[in-house]
Design a protein around this motif. Structure first.
Motif, PDB file in Angstrom:
ATOM      1  N   PRO A  89      -5.861 -12.018  31.696  1.00  0.00           N
ATOM      2  CA  PRO A  89      -5.616 -11.248  32.925  1.00  0.00           C
ATOM      3  C   PRO A  89      -4.160 -11.261  33.393  1.00  0.00           C
ATOM      4  CG  PRO A  89      -6.997 -13.169  33.365  1.00  0.00           C
ATOM      5  CD  PRO A  89      -6.842 -13.064  31.899  1.00  0.00           C
ATOM      6  N   HIS A  90      -3.388 -12.263  33.041  1.00  0.00           N
ATOM      7  CA  HIS A  90      -2.005 -12.354  33.500  1.00  0.00           C
ATOM      8  C   HIS A  90      -0.991 -11.972  32.422  1.00  0.00           C
ATOM      9  CE1 HIS A  90      -3.453 -14.170  37.120  1.00  0.00           C
ATOM     10  NE2 HIS A  90      -4.020 -15.152  36.450  1.00  0.00           N
ATOM     11  N   ALA A  91      -1.441 -11.440  31.314  1.00  0.00           N
ATOM     12  CA  ALA A  91      -0.537 -11.127  30.202  1.00  0.00           C
ATOM     13  C   ALA A  91       0.463 -10.027  30.547  1.00  0.00           C
ATOM     14  CB  ALA A  91      -1.332 -10.732  28.972  1.00  0.00           C
ATOM     15  N   SER A  92       0.091  -9.106  31.426  1.00  0.00           N
ATOM     16  CA  SER A  92       0.970  -7.968  31.700  1.00  0.00           C
ATOM     17  C   SER A  92       2.237  -8.368  32.465  1.00  0.00           C
ATOM     18  CB  SER A  92       0.216  -6.898  32.475  1.00  0.00           C
ATOM     19  OG  SER A  92      -0.209  -7.415  33.707  1.00  0.00           O
ATOM     20  N   MET A  93       2.190  -9.433  33.219  1.00  0.00           N
ATOM     21  CA  MET A  93       3.347  -9.851  34.017  1.00  0.00           C
ATOM     22  C   MET A  93       4.142 -10.961  33.339  1.00  0.00           C
ATOM     23  SD  MET A  93       3.395  -7.949  36.662  1.00  0.00           S
ATOM     24  CE  MET A  93       4.402  -8.800  37.832  1.00  0.00           C
ATOM     25  N   LEU A  94       3.897 -11.192  32.079  1.00  0.00           N
ATOM     26  CA  LEU A  94       4.554 -12.254  31.325  1.00  0.00           C
ATOM     27  C   LEU A  94       5.949 -11.809  30.891  1.00  0.00           C
ATOM     28  CD1 LEU A  94       3.816 -15.056  30.125  1.00  0.00           C
ATOM     29  CD2 LEU A  94       3.174 -13.847  28.069  1.00  0.00           C
ATOM     30  N   TYR A 118       2.082  -9.659  13.696  1.00  0.00           N
ATOM     31  CA  TYR A 118       2.742  -8.515  14.330  1.00  0.00           C
ATOM     32  C   TYR A 118       4.236  -8.523  14.002  1.00  0.00           C
ATOM     33  CZ  TYR A 118       4.251  -5.388  18.101  1.00  0.00           C
ATOM     34  OH  TYR A 118       4.806  -4.366  18.823  1.00  0.00           O
ATOM     35  N   LEU A 119       4.859  -9.705  14.120  1.00  0.00           N
ATOM     36  CA  LEU A 119       6.296  -9.806  13.839  1.00  0.00           C
ATOM     37  C   LEU A 119       6.605  -9.544  12.364  1.00  0.00           C
ATOM     38  CD1 LEU A 119       7.233 -12.929  15.994  1.00  0.00           C
ATOM     39  CD2 LEU A 119       7.851 -10.548  16.440  1.00  0.00           C
ATOM     40  N   SER A 121       7.756  -9.122  23.549  1.00  0.00           N
ATOM     41  CA  SER A 121       7.576  -8.516  24.875  1.00  0.00           C
ATOM     42  C   SER A 121       6.730  -7.254  24.785  1.00  0.00           C
ATOM     43  CB  SER A 121       8.930  -8.168  25.491  1.00  0.00           C
ATOM     44  OG  SER A 121       9.675  -9.330  25.715  1.00  0.00           O
ATOM     45  N   GLN A 122       6.930  -6.498  23.726  1.00  0.00           N
ATOM     46  CA  GLN A 122       6.149  -5.277  23.546  1.00  0.00           C
ATOM     47  C   GLN A 122       4.729  -5.571  23.081  1.00  0.00           C
ATOM     48  OE1 GLN A 122       8.413  -2.932  20.818  1.00  0.00           O
ATOM     49  NE2 GLN A 122       9.982  -2.412  22.321  1.00  0.00           N
ATOM     50  N   ALA A 123       4.548  -6.657  22.341  1.00  0.00           N
ATOM     51  CA  ALA A 123       3.257  -6.933  21.721  1.00  0.00           C
ATOM     52  C   ALA A 123       2.276  -7.663  22.615  1.00  0.00           C
ATOM     53  CB  ALA A 123       3.478  -7.761  20.455  1.00  0.00           C
ATOM     54  N   VAL A 124       2.765  -8.371  23.610  1.00  0.00           N
ATOM     55  CA  VAL A 124       1.891  -9.281  24.345  1.00  0.00           C
ATOM     56  C   VAL A 124       0.729  -8.569  25.018  1.00  0.00           C
ATOM     57  CG1 VAL A 124       3.227  -9.323  26.502  1.00  0.00           C
ATOM     58  CG2 VAL A 124       1.885 -11.318  25.823  1.00  0.00           C
ATOM     59  N   SER A 125       0.952  -7.415  25.597  1.00  0.00           N
ATOM     60  CA  SER A 125      -0.136  -6.751  26.318  1.00  0.00           C
ATOM     61  C   SER A 125      -1.223  -6.230  25.384  1.00  0.00           C
ATOM     62  CB  SER A 125       0.409  -5.617  27.185  1.00  0.00           C
ATOM     63  OG  SER A 125       1.062  -4.673  26.385  1.00  0.00           O
TER      64      SER A 125
END
Length: 127
Positions: free
Chosen positions: A30-35, A80-81, A20-24
């Motif tokens: 364009p829609h990654a922030s609301m994931l 990242y993980l 959740s922290q890494a996705v952005s």
């Protein structure tokens, strides 16, 4: 409860928070922030993980594109993980769109309509 189930749940929950922290920062979409990451299910041998995501997008084509974009960047997410988790091997990730939230909302709407119809028929019988 079989041994190891708690461990896989704990690791899955930790992976969900980290993703959740890494996705952005890792996904240029364009829609990654609301994931939202709803669940991560890890196999007992920690070899594979199913990652369930949801989004407010109504268009199924856009949802599929978003999930495809996530699946194209699984290497970046695993890397990242690997830096943040204290496990020897990071599971292979596969992203899926979670339709359970929409299904629940659809069922709730159907139940509300059903109750409304019952109330209307009771009022018609009383008069």
């Amino acid at each position: 409860m079989p041994k190891g189930i708690d461990r896989t749940r704990r690791i899955g929950e930790q992976m969900r928070r980290e993703l959740s922290q890494a996705v952005s920062e890792l996904l240029d979409h364009p829609h990654a922030s609301m994931l939202s990451f709803t669940d991560v299910r890890v196999t007992r041998d920690l070899a594979f993980a199913k990652v369930y995501v949801t989004h407010v997008l109504d268009n199924p084509h856009e949802r599929a594109e978003l999930v495809d974009a996530l699946n194209e960047h699984t290497g970046r997410f695993r890397h990242y993980l690997a830096k943040r988790l204290t496990i020897r091997k990071v599971p292979e990730l596969t992203f899926y769109y979670d339709e359970s939230v929409e299904y629940g909302a659809r069922m709730e709407h159907m139940l509300e309509d059903l109750v409304k119809d019952i109330d209307d028929s009771d009022e018609a019988q009383d008069s």
